[in-house]
Design an enzyme around this catalytic site. Structure first.
Site, PDB file in Angstrom:
ATOM      1  CB  SER A 194       4.465   7.705   3.462  1.00 23.16           C
ATOM      2  OG  SER A 194       3.894   7.137   2.412  1.00 23.16           O
TER       3      SER A 194
ATOM      4  CG  HIS B 110       8.306  10.217   6.005  1.00 20.89           C
ATOM      5  ND1 HIS B 110       7.234   9.896   5.248  1.00 20.89           N
ATOM      6  CD2 HIS B 110       9.487   9.701   5.294  1.00 20.89           C
ATOM      7  CE1 HIS B 110       7.308   9.901   4.406  1.00 20.89           C
ATOM      8  NE2 HIS B 110       8.717   9.655   4.086  1.00 20.89           N
TER       9      HIS B 110
ATOM     10  N   GLY C  26       2.504  10.723   6.536  1.00 22.24           N
ATOM     11  CA  GLY C  26       1.855   9.572   5.619  1.00 22.24           C
ATOM     12  C   GLY C  26       0.374   9.251   5.670  1.00 22.24           C
TER      13      GLY C  26
ATOM     14  N   GLY D  56      -8.621   8.296   4.555  1.00 23.62           N
ATOM     15  CA  GLY D  56      -8.948   9.224   5.495  1.00 23.62           C
ATOM     16  C   GLY D  56      -7.714   9.473   6.411  1.00 23.62           C
TER      17      GLY D  56
END
Length: 436
Positions: free
Chosen positions: A57, A283, A285, A289
């Site tokens: 992300s 940020h 993400g 996995g």
């Protein structure tokens, strides 16, 4: 610190049972790169600084940047309704269909149920098909009244870019960010990633059952990159090179109801926080996995990106950041919220019930007077996550912490009400309504 981190990285991946990791950081204008461990426990290939990891992300900040570039070019505004660019756009609520804006999408305030993971094929029309499938998405919360992480919103934002540019989101990314910054190790499609060393995610101690998410998730989370490229991207936000006014993306747009997990506020794409009085933009993400984190401190110019492929990855990246920013900038990374030293008495019975949104069901119940939380994944990714039960420990009247037996870090949950009195729980950056 450079030499010390070269030694500490393998020590930390051993401590947190991470198969492999890579780290790049910029400090006082100088880039430092490190790697340790393996990209895949089944093959034993070494992790190197040039290895590509899935940054998940963090991709959302790139998509937000691409839209801000379109805004600076006068093609649209933050408050342009999505339907103005996508006339056929539709979600379940007709009023939201007409009024949801670009700003709502980029700040996670649209209320559109955000965890629709839908495989619409490998074709170049996959993002278009995904947006068409959003027609049945209901509201997680009313438009603009709170913050709830929304993957769906960023794929919709990616489609806005495709229509404005007349080309695939992947190509807009290459032409407007990757090429101008001279990034050589940033790609989105598996056939491009395969030309490099590429990390494999690990779950439950072994390689994951699949390498990556479906292509339709591209604008929300499919960039693969080496950490140095991610640092170069963030550097352009601090020093210039992409946007005329990158600081516009750091302006607070919404308070995060649970400020103990990621940060206090959301800007345009970026998560906003403060460490020892210094603004921090960041940020993270997560994919299948794999986990990555990006932090930038505008006041000092320090930027760091760390990527991992399994194990206690969140605890690992936090440990790396804690040591790194203390040594480089003298900054204290806020510790994870845990139980209070003195137990707090709270009437948790009022929070008992079922909380549900697309992709997740949470049940709060009382056992011998103590609150417990059961979390279940639903939808396309349900098979990848087993149901988990944890005891909730009160921190104050609305805040609780919990952890699974396998995870060393505590997680936080905040119970709150919307302005209309609707009960919600905010957990994992998402607002989930009480449904029963």
């Amino acid at each position: 610190m450079a030499g010390a981190m070269g030694q500490r990285l393998p020590e930390l991946i051993a401590e947190y049972e991470v198969p492999g990791a890579a780290l790049a950081y910029l400090h006082e204008g100088e880039l430092h790169e490190f790697a340790a461990g393996t990209l895949n426990t089944a093959t034993g290939v070494d992790s190197t600084p040039d290895s590509l990891y899935q940054i998940g992300s963090i991709t959302k900040v790139w998509t937000a940047t691409l839209l801000m570039l379109q805004i600076e070019r006068g093609r649209l505004g933050l408050d342009t309704p999505v339907a103005e660019v996508l006339p056929d756009f539709k979600v379940a609520d007709p009023e939201v269909t007409k009024t949801v804006t670009i700003r709502h999408l980029l700040t996670h305030t649209s209320g559109i149920d955000g965890d629709l993971f839908l495989d619409t094929g490998r074709g170049d029309d996959c993002v278009q098909k995904y947006v068409e499938a959003c027609a049945d998405l209901v509201q997680n919360h009313p438009l603009g009244v709170t913050q709830s992480y929304c993957n769906s919103g960023f794929t919709i934002a990616g489609r806005v870019l495709e229509v404005l540019a007349g080309k695939r989101w992947d190509d807009v990314l290459q032409e407007d960010i990757v090429e101008p910054l001279g990034l050589t190790h940033t790609w989105t499609l598996p056939e491009d990633v395969l030309r490099f060393r590429a990390a494999m995610g690990h779950v439950e101690g072994g390689p994951a059952p699949m390498w990556g998410l479906m292509r339709s998730a591209g604008p929300a989370g499919l960039i693969c990159a080496r950490p140095a490229d991610v640092v170069a991207f963030a550097r352009a936000h601090l020093e210039g090179g992409l946007l005329a006014d990158p600081q516009a993306m750091w302006e607070p747009q919404v308070e995060i109801p649970n400020p103990y997990a990621l940060g206090r506020q959301w800007g345009i794409g970026w998560i906003l926080d403060e460490w020892d009085g210094q603004r921090v933009i960041s940020h993270g993400g997560n994919t299948i996995g794999q986990h990555a984190m990006l932090w930038a401190v505008p006041g000092t110019g320090t930027i760091a990106c760390v990527t991992t492929n399994g194990g206690h990855s969140g605890s690992f990246t936090r440990a790396v950041a804690t040591e790194l920013f203390k040594e480089l900038d003298g900054l204290t990374v806020p510790p994870t919220l845990g139980p209070p030293e003195t137990p707090v008495e709270v009437d948790a019975g009022r929070y008992a019930g079922v909380y549900e949104r697309a992709g997740a069901r949470m049940t709060v119940s009382l056992r011998d007077g103590e609150p417990w939380l059961r979390m279940e994944a639903t939808g396309a990714l349900a098979d990848l996550h087993k149901p988990q039960e944890s005891r909730l420990v009160a921190v104050d009247d609305t805040t609780f912490v919990f952890r699974s037996p396998e995870d060393p870090d505590w997680m936080s949950a905040v119970f709150y009400e919307l302005p209309d009195g609707s009960p919600y729980v905010h957990l994992g950056a998402r607002a989930t309504p009480k449904t029963g």
